[in-house]
Design an enzyme around this catalytic site. Sequence first.
Site, PDB file in Angstrom:
ATOM      1  N   CYS A 180      -3.009   8.568   3.174  1.00  0.00           N
ATOM      2  CA  CYS A 180      -2.632   8.028   1.862  1.00  0.00           C
ATOM      3  C   CYS A 180      -3.689   8.332   0.826  1.00  0.00           C
ATOM      4  O   CYS A 180      -3.398   8.888  -0.232  1.00  0.00           O
ATOM      5  CB  CYS A 180      -2.398   6.524   1.964  1.00  0.00           C
ATOM      6  SG  CYS A 180      -3.770   5.638   2.707  1.00  0.00           S
ATOM      7  N   GLU A 203       0.885  -1.183   0.000  1.00  0.00           N
ATOM      8  CA  GLU A 203       0.000   0.000   0.000  1.00  0.00           C
ATOM      9  C   GLU A 203       0.907   1.213   0.000  1.00  0.00           C
ATOM     10  O   GLU A 203       1.479   1.575   1.027  1.00  0.00           O
ATOM     11  CB  GLU A 203      -0.888   0.000   1.253  1.00  0.00           C
ATOM     12  CG  GLU A 203      -1.848  -1.168   1.352  1.00  0.00           C
ATOM     13  CD  GLU A 203      -3.038  -1.045   0.398  1.00  0.00           C
ATOM     14  OE1 GLU A 203      -3.088  -0.091  -0.405  1.00  0.00           O
ATOM     15  OE2 GLU A 203      -3.901  -1.935   0.444  1.00  0.00           O
TER      16      GLU A 203
HETATM   17  P1  NAD Z   1       8.323   5.386   4.477  1.00  0.00           P
HETATM   18  O1  NAD Z   1       8.310   4.553   3.243  1.00  0.00           O
HETATM   19  O2  NAD Z   1       9.392   6.396   4.625  1.00  0.00           O
HETATM   20  O3  NAD Z   1       8.408   4.476   5.769  1.00  0.00           O
HETATM   21  C1  NAD Z   1       7.467   3.440   6.020  1.00  0.00           C
HETATM   22  C2  NAD Z   1       8.127   2.353   6.841  1.00  0.00           C
HETATM   23  O4  NAD Z   1       9.122   1.687   6.070  1.00  0.00           O
HETATM   24  C3  NAD Z   1       8.832   2.838   8.102  1.00  0.00           C
HETATM   25  O5  NAD Z   1       8.519   1.932   9.148  1.00  0.00           O
HETATM   26  C4  NAD Z   1      10.299   2.764   7.736  1.00  0.00           C
HETATM   27  O6  NAD Z   1      11.162   2.575   8.828  1.00  0.00           O
HETATM   28  C5  NAD Z   1      10.315   1.558   6.845  1.00  0.00           C
HETATM   29  N1  NAD Z   1      11.441   1.480   5.913  1.00  0.00           N
HETATM   30  C6  NAD Z   1      12.166   2.480   5.372  1.00  0.00           C
HETATM   31  N2  NAD Z   1      13.079   2.000   4.507  1.00  0.00           N
HETATM   32  C7  NAD Z   1      12.927   0.657   4.493  1.00  0.00           C
HETATM   33  C8  NAD Z   1      13.540  -0.397   3.766  1.00  0.00           C
HETATM   34  N3  NAD Z   1      14.524  -0.177   2.889  1.00  0.00           N
HETATM   35  N4  NAD Z   1      13.089  -1.658   3.980  1.00  0.00           N
HETATM   36  C9  NAD Z   1      12.089  -1.901   4.832  1.00  0.00           C
HETATM   37  N5  NAD Z   1      11.463  -0.945   5.551  1.00  0.00           N
HETATM   38  C10 NAD Z   1      11.876   0.325   5.379  1.00  0.00           C
HETATM   39  O7  NAD Z   1       6.850   6.046   4.526  1.00  0.00           O
HETATM   40  P2  NAD Z   1       6.295   7.126   5.568  1.00  0.00           P
HETATM   41  O8  NAD Z   1       6.945   8.443   5.273  1.00  0.00           O
HETATM   42  O9  NAD Z   1       6.362   6.575   6.949  1.00  0.00           O
HETATM   43  O10 NAD Z   1       4.756   7.194   5.169  1.00  0.00           O
HETATM   44  C11 NAD Z   1       4.218   8.119   4.275  1.00  0.00           C
HETATM   45  C12 NAD Z   1       3.950   7.465   2.933  1.00  0.00           C
HETATM   46  O11 NAD Z   1       3.126   6.316   3.124  1.00  0.00           O
HETATM   47  C13 NAD Z   1       3.175   8.347   1.974  1.00  0.00           C
HETATM   48  O12 NAD Z   1       3.713   8.221   0.678  1.00  0.00           O
HETATM   49  C14 NAD Z   1       1.770   7.759   2.007  1.00  0.00           C
HETATM   50  O13 NAD Z   1       1.004   8.012   0.847  1.00  0.00           O
HETATM   51  C15 NAD Z   1       2.047   6.320   2.193  1.00  0.00           C
HETATM   52  N6  NAD Z   1       0.888   5.639   2.766  1.00  0.00           N
HETATM   53  C16 NAD Z   1       0.184   4.770   1.980  1.00  0.00           C
HETATM   54  C17 NAD Z   1      -0.948   4.141   2.494  1.00  0.00           C
HETATM   55  C18 NAD Z   1      -1.768   3.184   1.658  1.00  0.00           C
HETATM   56  O14 NAD Z   1      -2.638   2.503   2.206  1.00  0.00           O
HETATM   57  N7  NAD Z   1      -1.524   3.080   0.373  1.00  0.00           N
HETATM   58  C19 NAD Z   1      -1.357   4.402   3.816  1.00  0.00           C
HETATM   59  C20 NAD Z   1      -0.605   5.299   4.583  1.00  0.00           C
HETATM   60  C21 NAD Z   1       0.523   5.906   4.046  1.00  0.00           C
END
Ligand code: NAD
Length: 469
Positions: free
Chosen positions: A277, A243
């Site tokens: 999101c 997602e």
């Molecule tokens: P992010 O991708 O920076 O981080 C999300 C998670 O991934 C964190 O727990 C982080 O520590 C982890 N992470 C980072 N690098 C990683 C890697 N290489 N391998 C594994 N895990 C890793 O996202 P964010 O800034 O926390 O969230 C905001 C984003 O999330 C926005 O783009 C938003 O649109 C999206 N989002 C999507 C949905 C959906 O349902 N589609 C819902 C909520 C948020």
Amino acid sequence: MESYEALLASITPSTGQTRTILDPATGQKVGDSPVHGTEDLERAITAASAAQPAWAALGHEARSAALLRAADAIDGSAEALARLLSREQGKPLNGPNARFEVGACSSWLRATATTPLDPEVVVDDGETHAEIHYRPIGIVGAIGPWNWPMMITMWQIAPALRMGNAVVVKPSEYTPLSVLALAAVVNRELPEGLLTVVCGGREVGARLTEHPAIGKIMFTGSTATGKAIIKSSAATVKRLTLELGGNDAGIVLPDADPQAIAEGLFWGAFINTGQTCAALKRLYVHEDIYDAVCDALATVAAATPMGVGLDEANVLGPLQNKQQFDIVARLVDAARDSGARILLGGDPDPGQPGYFYPTTLVADIDNDNPLVAEEQFGPALPIIRYGTVDEAVTMANGLNVGLGASVWSADPAEARKVAARIEAGTVWINSHGGVHPMIPFGGAKESGYGLEFGVEGLKSLGVPQVING
Ligand code: NAD
């Protein structure tokens, strides 16, 4: 009802390295999070491997009963959970915010626990009898973001547990306390080791996605991280539900009543102060009603209070972190510099302690402006004028993401025709962003793949097995 202090004390580490978590509204200390590393991850995976077979052997009925008890436990700690969420994430207690999010956790858990998933007979013609069953995957890794930390964790863990899996959760480094607290409450009703939260940074997340003992990754976060996870999980052929980011378009057709839709448009865009999101992130309005829609939106926006979350009057809060505040400020400044008209907001108070960015509406903006083309993920909505519906649909479909979208009209049948032309996982009519535990949700294009919720969501946490004969 459990007290806030008791809940916080129950997740405060007594030993080991810790990190101070600050309230994004005030800069004050909320609590201490543990700092876990890959050795903690190994311990969690070992415990999950030990606990999972017995949990799977319990069967659906007994697992559902335990999950229903866990939902009751959430309700019993609801106010304490909401206060912690409000302080750590920044979202107010009231409005579609902290109390709402905690309420969604228990209702989602109940719905997931009680949704039937029977074996499906696919051929039964007298000669052949074939059925699809869903076996547990084993251990599921759940990685989440900071915007709806409790609710999204629940979306990941509820179907995983229901289907007989163990789960290792890696919360966002910005909101670990909310996830630790939710898991602590749920764990009162679960066998030891089945559900563990490992509070590390990216390196822990990355290790989880390549670990051979993990069968599936449920990931919600940015598209960039989603792409990294596809690569790191490839060597072990993990199942993935991704997602990812969105940049949802809303199209207002010329027959819509601006006064009637203003409130719905506002909350579609500004729920959780825009940090959602599937929020409305670019609004396309027909030229005949453009000014009337801008005026009606500005009236609702100006009357909606923003401030510290624990103040019961507020329904909009700060950005959760400085990085996100800077993204919103950069995009609004660039829009202003390009000649777009700031209808409201756009002027954060530099003397404020928190990451408050005022509710901002930007009119007369071009479709290729960065505030339109990039995901702002904050309280700043660009409003683009269009002449024909074809033109609006082309602009809505012009990006490489497609999570949600909406069409607004006095004629729902006409709106549905336009909806069918939009490249997005969900298109709402006369609303934006509402989710339901029985309605599948997932993205198109680079907003990800796989469906959550309902029967489809349960299936994605199992391994399909055909029994033929
Ligand atoms: P992010 O991708 O920076 O981080 C999300 C998670 O991934 C964190 O727990 C982080 O520590 C982890 N992470 C980072 N690098 C990683 C890697 N290489 N391998 C594994 N895990 C890793 O996202 P964010 O800034 O926390 O969230 C905001 C984003 O999330 C926005 O783009 C938003 O649109 C999206 N989002 C999507 C949905 C959906 O349902 N589609 C819902 C909520 C948020």
